[in-house]
Design an enzyme around this catalytic site. Sequence first.
Site, short mmCIF file in Angstrom:
data_model
loop_
_atom_site.label_atom_id
_atom_site.label_comp_id
_atom_site.label_asym_id
_atom_site.label_seq_id
_atom_site.Cartn_x
_atom_site.Cartn_y
_atom_site.Cartn_z
N LYS A 114 3.55 14.60 -5.69
CA LYS A 114 3.38 13.66 -4.26
C LYS A 114 3.60 13.78 -3.21
CE LYS A 114 5.52 11.10 -7.56
NZ LYS A 114 4.84 9.45 -7.87
N ARG A 115 3.02 13.28 -2.48
CA ARG A 115 3.95 13.11 -0.63
C ARG A 115 5.79 13.02 -0.97
NH1 ARG A 115 0.82 13.25 3.39
NH2 ARG A 115 2.37 13.07 5.12
N LYS A 158 10.29 8.22 -2.77
CA LYS A 158 9.90 8.66 -4.05
C LYS A 158 10.74 9.44 -4.64
CE LYS A 158 4.88 8.81 -2.72
NZ LYS A 158 4.48 8.58 -3.83
N HIS A 215 -1.32 -1.63 0.98
CA HIS A 215 -0.86 -1.36 0.24
C HIS A 215 0.82 -0.61 0.12
CE1 HIS A 215 -4.54 1.39 -0.94
NE2 HIS A 215 -5.42 -0.39 0.01
N THR A 269 -1.26 6.41 -8.36
CA THR A 269 -1.82 6.51 -9.29
C THR A 269 -1.73 8.33 -9.18
OG1 THR A 269 -2.96 7.30 -7.27
CG2 THR A 269 -4.07 5.26 -7.49
N LYS A 290 -2.87 9.19 -12.95
CA LYS A 290 -3.91 10.78 -14.04
C LYS A 290 -3.23 11.37 -14.67
CE LYS A 290 -4.52 10.97 -8.92
NZ LYS A 290 -4.50 11.29 -7.46
C1 LIG Z 1 -3.71 11.11 -6.42
C2 LIG Z 1 -2.85 12.01 -5.70
C3 LIG Z 1 -1.96 10.96 -5.00
C4 LIG Z 1 -1.12 10.12 -4.81
O1 LIG Z 1 -0.05 10.31 -5.52
P1 LIG Z 1 1.21 9.56 -6.42
O2 LIG Z 1 2.34 9.90 -7.23
O3 LIG Z 1 0.69 8.17 -6.56
O4 LIG Z 1 1.55 9.32 -4.99
C5 LIG Z 1 -1.48 12.10 -3.36
N1 LIG Z 1 -2.18 13.04 -3.23
C6 LIG Z 1 -3.08 13.29 -3.92
C7 LIG Z 1 -3.53 14.85 -3.56
C8 LIG Z 1 -3.31 12.55 -5.60
O5 LIG Z 1 -4.34 13.70 -5.92
#
Ligand SMILES: *Cc1c(COP(=O)(O)O)cnc(C)c1O
Length: 834
Positions: free
Chosen positions: A567-568, A573, A376, A675, A679
Amino acid sequence: MKNKKHTLIKPHETIFKLPSKGLKKKDLIENFKEYYVNLLGRDEQSRNTHYAYEALGLTIRDRLMERWKQTHRTYKQARCRRTFYLSMEYLMGRSLSNAMLNLGVNDTANQAMYDLGIELEELIESEVDAGLGNGGLGRLAACFMDSCATLQLPVIGYGLRYEYGMFTQLIVNGEQEEKPDHWLRLRNVWEIKRLEYAHVIKFGGRTEVYTDEHGLKRYFWVETNDVLAVAYDTPVPGFQNNTVNTLRLWKAEATEEFNLNEFNSGDYAEAVADKVGAENITMVLYPNDANENGKELRLRQQYFLASASLQDVISHWVGLYGEDFTLFAERNCFQLNDTHPSIAVAELMRLLMDKHGLAWAQAWEITGATMAYTNHTLLPEALERWPVHLMQKLLPRLMDIIYEINARFLSEVAAKWPGDITVLRRMSIIDESGDKQVRMAYLAIVGSFSVNGVAALHSQLLQQGLFADFYSLWPAKFNNKTNGVTPRRWLAGCNPELAELITEKIGSGWVTDLSLLKQLVPYADDAAFRKHWREIKQVAKHRLADYKKREHDIDINVDALFDVQVKRIHEYKRQLLNVLHVIYLYQRLKKDNSKNFVSRCVLIGGKAAPGYERAKKIIKLINNVATMINKDPDTQGKLKLMFLADYNVSAMEKICPGADLSEQISTAGKEASGTGNMKLMMNGAVTIGTFDGANIEILEEVGEENFFLFGLTEKQVAARREHYEPEHIIQQDEDLKEVMNLLESGHFNQLEPGIFNDLIQSLKDPLDPWMTIADFRSYVDTQARVDDAYRDQEHWTRMSIMNVAHCGKFSSERTINEYNQDIWKLQKLPVKFG
Ligand SMILES: *Cc1c(COP(=O)(O)O)cnc(C)c1O
C-alpha cells in the site's frame, strides 16, 4: 472548432456499416496479421513483442468498438438518466487481458497466438500500466467503471489524461528514487482522440456585470486565458454482456486562436512557449496520496476537469433538449470522487446562469439535485483548502459564485441556530481565521444532495466528527457506501488456477455475483479440496518468488508464511509497526530462540510521496533492516524481509494470489476503508488487522476465528491520547525495549550514523498521532497466534477458504448497486448486439 465544415459531401450511411468482427480463432489471426504486417509494418526481420501486443490490442479493440457504438446508440435512444463519475484519478493498470476476459476470448486468443508461435503471456506482460492514480482512490474509480459496465448501467467516467502518470519507483542504496512514467511514449491502442468533443476552459481575467433589458444582472468572465480540453475516450467493457461504457479523459491543448496577437507582433517564441504552458495542465499527476498539495497547477487541473466534463454533459443536453433544463436534474447525476473535483458545484452554477441564462434559484435547485459527494479521508491534511486570493486570481467568476453560495448557506445556518456566531464561523465555506481559504469539502457538502463515506466506521466518524455540524443540519444527506473491488481483475483475471477450482465446484456465476462464493463453505471440511487449494497457493507463491527473485537475487523459502503489506507508504498505515515486529523476530533468532519458529517471508511494498521525507525514510529503514537480516546466517530459511519496488496494479495482480497473511495495521480511525484488504482476502489471504475501515466489515463477514484482530479501537485510541507515554511503555516491555535499543544502537545504519533518529523519535513522541508503540504488544502477541495457526496447515487452509467464501460483500458490484439504489437511481439498460 465545432462550427468548421471539414467535409464537402455528407458521407453515405453505409460507410459506417461493417461486417461484424468474429470471435473465432481464424478471425483473430486474420485481423492480427493485418495489423502486425500492414499497419505496423513488421516482417520476419523485425519481430517485436511490443508490436505484437499492439496488433493484438487493436484486434481486440475492434471487437469492443462495435459494442461500444451499440452501447452509445442504446443509451442515446433511451434518453435515459445517466451518472457521470468525476475523478482526478483512474488507476486502470493494464487493459488487454481484462478486455479479453470480458469479451470471453481468453482461450481463443491464447490458441491463436500459439498457432502464430507467440506466447500470449509475454504480450500481456509487455503492456505498460495506465497509472493515472496514486492508490486506493484511483483504483476504486477503475473498479467502479468495471462494475458499472458489468451491471449495464449508463455511467460515464470523466478524468484527466496525464502525459505522465504515477512515477516509477527505483530503489537505489535502499532509498526511493522517482523516475517519470512517460506511459504514452508508445502508442496507446485503447484510446481514441475525439476532437469533436473539445471545450474551451477559461482562466484568469475578471468579471464584468451589466443589467440586461429585463433588469436582470448578467455576468461576463472576460479577458481570460483560454485552454482547450480535448476528449480521449477509452472503452470500458462489461463482463460478457456487450456493454462497453466510456472513460473520457481530457487533455489540455492550446486553443486555435492561441495568442494570435503575440504571433503577429513578433513575439513568436514567447507565444509558442505559452502554448506549451497551456499543455502543462495535464502533463503530470500529482503523486500525493492522502495529502493536499496546494499548488496553483493542481487547482488548474481540478477546474479543468470539472469545467470540461460539465460543458460536455451540458452540450450533449442542449443537443437533445435545447435550452430547456427542466428535466436536467431528473436525467443527470454527478458523483464527485473526493473533494478534488468539488469546484464542479460552482462551475455548474456558472454554466447554467452565465451561459444558459438560468436564474440563481433554478440553477441552485438543479445543482443541489445533481451533485453527490464521496469523502475518502478523515485526515485533516488531506482536505483541500484553496486560498481565496489564488481562487480570485485564477477563477474570479467562480469565487464570486462561491461567496454567494456561502452567504445564502450561512443565512440558512443562522435560521437554524439564531445568534450562534461560532457555528457560523465553523461551518462557513470560507475559513476567515488567518489567510482566507475556501474549504472545498464544505462546498461539496453544501452543493450536494448526498454525502457518503467509504466504510461503515468512516461514515460514522464523519457524522460524529469532521462533518458533525452539517450532519445535524441535514442528516438525510449522509450515507455510507462501503468500498469494493472488481472480482474480474482481482480473482478471475489474476488467479486463474483458483478461479478454475472454484468454478469446478460451484459453477461460474460467482464472477458477476460474488456472494455465490458462500457455497464454498462446506468445502472447507473437504480434505482433498484443501489439498488442491494449498497446491494452488503454492504455485502462486512460486510465481511471486520467481518474479521478485530477478530483482533481489535471494532464495525465498516458499514454505514460509508469505506476510504481505503493500500500500502507499504513510505513517498512518504503520509500516513501522511491521518493521518493529520483524526486528523482534530477528532478535529471537539471534538469541537462538528458534525452536518452533515459523518461517516467514515478509514482503513490504509501496510508494512514498516524493515530498514526504518521513515516508521515504521508512522505505530506507525497511531496506536497511532487510539487508542486515537477509545476509545473517542465523536467519537462513527462517526469516526474510523484502521491499517490493514499484508497487502498482500489475504488481498487485501477482502479489495477492501468493499472499498468506494480509497486513492491515493502520491506527484505528485513520484508514477510511482500504481496498487492498479486500483483494488479498479474495485470494485467500488471512488478515491481521486493527478495528479500522473495512477491516471491521471483513471481520464481521468472516468471523473472529478467521481473522487476527489486534490493537486499540478508535475510541481507545482517542482516550489513550490524553495520557500516552511511549517511553514508559517501552521500559515496561522487555521485547520492545530490546527492539528499540537495537534500532537506537545504529545496528541497521552502521555506516550512516543518525539517519533513523527522526523515525525513532517520532515513535517515542507522546504526541505521536499514530501511536505505534501503544499497539506493539498486542501486535506481537497476535502474530504469535498467526504462527500457531500457520503451523497447522490444515487449519490454516480452512481459514483461507473461509476468507474467500465470505468475501462476497467486497465486490464492487455490491457497492455500485448501493450507489445506484440510494443515489443514482439509474435503470439497467442491456445492450442488444448481433
Ligand atoms: C488496491 C491498491 C491500493 C490500495 O491499497 P490499500 O491497502 O487499500 O491502501 C493502492 N495501490 C494499488 C496499486 C492497488 O492496487
